[in-house]
Design a protein around this motif. Structure first.
Motif, PDB file in Angstrom:
ATOM      1  N   VAL A 105       0.838  -1.209   0.000  1.00 54.53           N
ATOM      2  CA  VAL A 105       0.000   0.000   0.000  1.00 54.53           C
ATOM      3  C   VAL A 105       0.866   1.251   0.000  1.00 54.53           C
ATOM      4  N   ASN A 106       2.032   1.167   0.645  1.00 48.99           N
ATOM      5  CA  ASN A 106       2.942   2.303   0.697  1.00 48.99           C
ATOM      6  C   ASN A 106       3.597   2.583  -0.650  1.00 48.99           C
ATOM      7  N   SER A 107       3.664   1.574  -1.521  1.00 48.98           N
ATOM      8  CA  SER A 107       4.383   1.746  -2.784  1.00 48.98           C
ATOM      9  C   SER A 107       3.473   1.796  -4.003  1.00 48.98           C
ATOM     10  N   SER A 108       2.192   1.475  -3.823  1.00 51.04           N
ATOM     11  CA  SER A 108       1.290   1.391  -4.960  1.00 51.04           C
ATOM     12  C   SER A 108      -0.125   1.728  -4.515  1.00 51.04           C
ATOM     13  N   ASN A 109      -0.924   2.251  -5.423  1.00 58.10           N
ATOM     14  CA  ASN A 109      -2.324   2.566  -5.121  1.00 58.10           C
ATOM     15  C   ASN A 109      -3.124   1.265  -5.223  1.00 58.10           C
ATOM     16  N   CYS A 110      -3.478   0.689  -4.070  1.00 58.37           N
ATOM     17  CA  CYS A 110      -4.032  -0.665  -4.021  1.00 58.37           C
ATOM     18  C   CYS A 110      -5.520  -0.687  -3.724  1.00 58.37           C
ATOM     19  N   ALA A 111      -6.195  -1.679  -4.303  1.00 56.92           N
ATOM     20  CA  ALA A 111      -7.587  -1.965  -3.974  1.00 56.92           C
ATOM     21  C   ALA A 111      -7.691  -3.411  -3.512  1.00 56.92           C
ATOM     22  N   LEU A 112      -8.255  -3.634  -2.337  1.00 53.82           N
ATOM     23  CA  LEU A 112      -8.491  -4.975  -1.834  1.00 53.82           C
ATOM     24  C   LEU A 112      -9.766  -5.513  -2.471  1.00 53.82           C
ATOM     25  N   LEU A 113      -9.672  -6.693  -3.049  1.00 53.88           N
ATOM     26  CA  LEU A 113     -10.794  -7.267  -3.789  1.00 53.88           C
ATOM     27  C   LEU A 113     -11.417  -8.447  -3.072  1.00 53.88           C
TER      28      LEU A 113
END
Length: 203
Positions: free
Chosen positions: A148-156
């Motif tokens: 999450v700190n290195s990329s714009n993440c979405a939990l699916l």
């Protein structure tokens, strides 16, 4: 064994499930000046999304609207009867669109917990059981927080309503671990079931 097609990034190192993730830079010193120079905010947000009621095109559009770079699949079994949402097909679609796919099986809801919920529809019991399990997954939460700190993440996961999906608890654990903000991507006009009538599909 089925493997996802995660994009190879410069300086990547192997981690859970044999996937490649970027090295996480040290957050001290020059990192702050680098972020400022690039215009990237030092604040973090972890997004969540459920694909219930969506087709793959609408799903991809929602990811684009929120600037998602990496989809983190937290279904224990990443299979679906909905076209495009099983692991191989989803990873392929994401990769072709320049996005990454990561499957974190350790953050899926264990089958015994899901089966019990199917039987009794007791959300309070389900929540307590999953949170107890989640406390044993500190390493996985740390790995996810780094991502999450290195990329714009979405939990699916599957459920349209995050209030009745384990992804909300995983997102909260990330917030507690690294201070990330949590944003649940809302899906308009999606029909959701009542808690007692839910069937947790591949959570």
């Amino acid at each position: 064994m089925e493997q996802s097609r995660c994009l190879r990034l410069p300086g990547a190192t192997p981690t859970f499930s044999g996937l490649l993730l970027p090295r996480i830079p040290d957050l001290a010193g020059e990192q702050y000046s680098d972020d400022t120079a690039s215009g990237r905010s030092t604040s973090m947000t972890v997004f969540t999304i459920g694909y219930e009621g969506l087709d793959i095109d609408t799903f991809m559009s929602l990811l684009g609207e929120h600037g998602i770079e990496t989809v983190v699949d937290i279904r224990e079994l990443p299979l679906s009867r909905k076209p495009g949402f099983s692991k191989k097909a989803l990873a392929r679609t994401l990769n072709l669109s320049g996005l990454e796919y990561v499957h974190m099986v350790d953050l899926g809801c264990p089958k015994p917990v899901r089966d019990r919920y199917r039987e009794d529809g007791d959300w309070k019991r389900y929540t307590g059981s999953f949170l107890k399990y989640l406390k044993s997954q500190k390493a996985a939460i740390a790995d996810l927080s780094d991502l999450v700190n290195s990329s714009n993440c979405a939990l699916l996961c599957y459920e349209a309503d995050f209030n009745f999906c384990h992804r909300s608890m995983v997102a909260s654990a990330v917030r507690e671990h690294c201070g990330a903000e949590v944003e649940h991507i809302s899906v308009a006009k999606v029909r959701t079931a009542t808690p007692a009538g839910r069937q947790l599909a591949c959570a």
